[in-house]
Design a protein around this motif. Structure first.
Motif, mmCIF file in Angstrom:
data_model
loop_
_atom_site.group_PDB
_atom_site.id
_atom_site.type_symbol
_atom_site.label_atom_id
_atom_site.label_comp_id
_atom_site.label_asym_id
_atom_site.label_seq_id
_atom_site.Cartn_x
_atom_site.Cartn_y
_atom_site.Cartn_z
ATOM 1 N N THR A 39 5.464 7.827 -3.561
ATOM 2 C CA THR A 39 4.304 7.502 -4.308
ATOM 3 C C THR A 39 4.550 6.127 -5.049
ATOM 4 N N ILE A 40 5.922 5.710 -5.254
ATOM 5 C CA ILE A 40 5.845 4.215 -5.621
ATOM 6 C C ILE A 40 5.751 3.397 -4.453
ATOM 7 N N ALA A 41 6.269 3.683 -3.309
ATOM 8 C CA ALA A 41 6.111 2.998 -2.253
ATOM 9 C C ALA A 41 4.650 2.737 -1.951
ATOM 10 N N LEU A 42 3.734 3.713 -2.112
ATOM 11 C CA LEU A 42 2.534 3.702 -1.714
ATOM 12 C C LEU A 42 1.528 2.453 -2.683
ATOM 13 N N TYR A 43 2.072 2.721 -3.782
ATOM 14 C CA TYR A 43 1.828 1.587 -4.879
ATOM 15 C C TYR A 43 2.101 0.297 -4.362
ATOM 16 N N LEU A 44 3.379 0.112 -3.909
ATOM 17 C CA LEU A 44 3.684 -1.190 -3.662
ATOM 18 C C LEU A 44 3.152 -1.765 -2.379
ATOM 19 N N LEU A 45 2.680 -1.003 -1.356
ATOM 20 C CA LEU A 45 2.139 -1.179 -0.402
ATOM 21 C C LEU A 45 0.677 -1.707 -0.432
ATOM 22 N N ARG A 46 -0.213 -0.641 -1.560
ATOM 23 C CA ARG A 46 -1.563 -1.156 -1.635
ATOM 24 C C ARG A 46 -1.379 -2.388 -2.591
ATOM 25 N N ASN A 47 -0.665 -2.579 -3.346
ATOM 26 C CA ASN A 47 -0.660 -3.840 -4.234
ATOM 27 C C ASN A 47 0.157 -5.208 -3.434
ATOM 28 N N GLU A 54 12.307 -9.821 -7.541
ATOM 29 C CA GLU A 54 12.880 -8.749 -8.372
ATOM 30 C C GLU A 54 11.847 -8.783 -9.430
ATOM 31 N N GLN A 55 11.300 -9.928 -10.012
ATOM 32 C CA GLN A 55 10.382 -9.985 -10.992
ATOM 33 C C GLN A 55 9.001 -9.312 -10.450
ATOM 34 N N GLU A 56 8.679 -9.591 -9.453
ATOM 35 C CA GLU A 56 7.353 -8.973 -8.979
ATOM 36 C C GLU A 56 7.457 -7.389 -8.879
ATOM 37 N N LEU A 57 8.519 -6.943 -8.543
ATOM 38 C CA LEU A 57 8.759 -5.653 -8.474
ATOM 39 C C LEU A 57 8.779 -4.863 -9.748
ATOM 40 N N ALA A 58 9.522 -5.516 -10.522
ATOM 41 C CA ALA A 58 9.701 -5.150 -11.993
ATOM 42 C C ALA A 58 7.984 -5.197 -12.712
ATOM 43 N N ALA A 59 7.318 -6.062 -12.561
ATOM 44 C CA ALA A 59 6.197 -6.338 -13.182
ATOM 45 C C ALA A 59 5.216 -4.878 -12.356
ATOM 46 N N ALA A 60 5.380 -4.925 -11.313
ATOM 47 C CA ALA A 60 4.596 -3.628 -10.552
ATOM 48 C C ALA A 60 5.110 -2.478 -11.002
ATOM 49 N N LEU A 61 6.291 -2.007 -11.476
ATOM 50 C CA LEU A 61 6.677 -0.834 -12.043
ATOM 51 C C LEU A 61 6.350 -0.495 -13.315
ATOM 52 N N GLU A 62 6.066 -1.638 -14.277
ATOM 53 C CA GLU A 62 5.426 -1.514 -15.316
ATOM 54 C C GLU A 62 3.974 -0.906 -15.265
ATOM 55 N N GLY A 63 3.340 -1.355 -14.165
ATOM 56 C CA GLY A 63 1.873 -1.020 -14.239
ATOM 57 C C GLY A 63 1.680 0.313 -13.645
ATOM 58 N N MET A 64 2.643 1.089 -13.417
ATOM 59 C CA MET A 64 2.633 2.319 -12.688
ATOM 60 C C MET A 64 3.156 3.518 -13.347
#
Ligand code: DC
Length: 221
Positions: A39-47, A54-64
């Motif tokens: 599910t996390i991977a789907l979000y990362l692909l979609r966005n 690292e920072q891009e990933l951290a910000a993405a995880l915040e929004g999910m």
């Protein structure tokens, strides 16, 4: 106190089919942690998130927000409220899940969700690091494995049933690569816990493996 069963092992060893069956027969909740990483991977692909940044990933995880629900006993994955259960089984998502699950920050996000489920309910949880990291005190730990050839053959038949085109060689190569990544990553690599029972399902039927795990559970309860 809840009774916890941890089942770990490589992709394609039959974990989810077997875990689902055992959970149903024992009246336990089945928790598929791979689906959470997917599910996390789907979000990362979609966005279009680059998980190496690292920072891009951290910000993405915040929004999910990842949550889990059950409908007719089937685990449903929710991503910011949207049910994405039907969207996380593609090869693209598999590859992204394998890459992103190597990141400590991704694993940290799911740790509490997984532990809190196990604390509240009798669960049968499957994944890669359940016996070693998530539930070190699980009453029963199983390491379920099978040869690469057996796992590739099973996946090939599954793909064919779904009408997807793929060669056996390609599947074997994908499984080998995924095993390597899952077993050699720095954080929570796939390995057998010292106190886990190892079951090699290469030449066993689903029923045989289900019975074996049920009898191990009965011994420990
Ligand atoms: O079991 P699966 O194929 O659905 O898992 C998808 C990916 O997630 C896989 O590459 C390994 C990873 N994973 C993990 O790192 N830890 C878990 N507990 C479960 C899955």
């Amino acid at each position: 106190m809840s009774f916890n069963i941890a089942i770990d092992g490589p992709a394609g060893a039959g974990k989810s089919t077997i875990a689902k069956r055992v959970a149903e027969e024992l009246g336990f909740i089945y928790v598929d942690t791979g689906a959470m990483y997917r599910t996390i991977a789907l979000y990362l692909l979609r966005n279009q998130v680059d998980c190496e940044q690292e920072q891009e990933l951290a910000a993405a995880l915040e929004g999910m927000e990842i949550s889990i629900a059950y409908e007719n006993g089937e685990q449903q994955m929710k991503l910011n409220g949207e049910n994405v259960t039907g969207l996380i089984r593609t090869e693209e998502v598999s590859r992204m899940a394998s890459r992103s699950s190597a990141k400590p920050i991704v694993r940290a996000k799911l740790l509490e969700l997984q532990r809190s489920l196990a604390a509240r309910f009798d669960v049968l949880m499957d994944g890669r690091d359940i016996g070693t990291m998530i539930l070190p005190d699980a009453q029963l730990k199983v390491y379920l494995t099978a040869s690469i050839e057996a796992r590739a053959r099973r996946r090939y038949l599954e793909q064919q049933e779904k009408g997807e085109q793929c060669t056996l060689e390609k599947i074997e190569k994908d499984i080998e690569e995924r095993d390597y990544r899952d077993m050699h990553r720095a954080t929570a690599p796939l390995r057998q816990a010292e106190d886990a029972v190892r079951i090699d399902s290469s030449y066993m039927t689903i029923e045989e493996v289900v019975d074996k795990i049920k009898s191990l559970a009965a011994e420990r309860r």
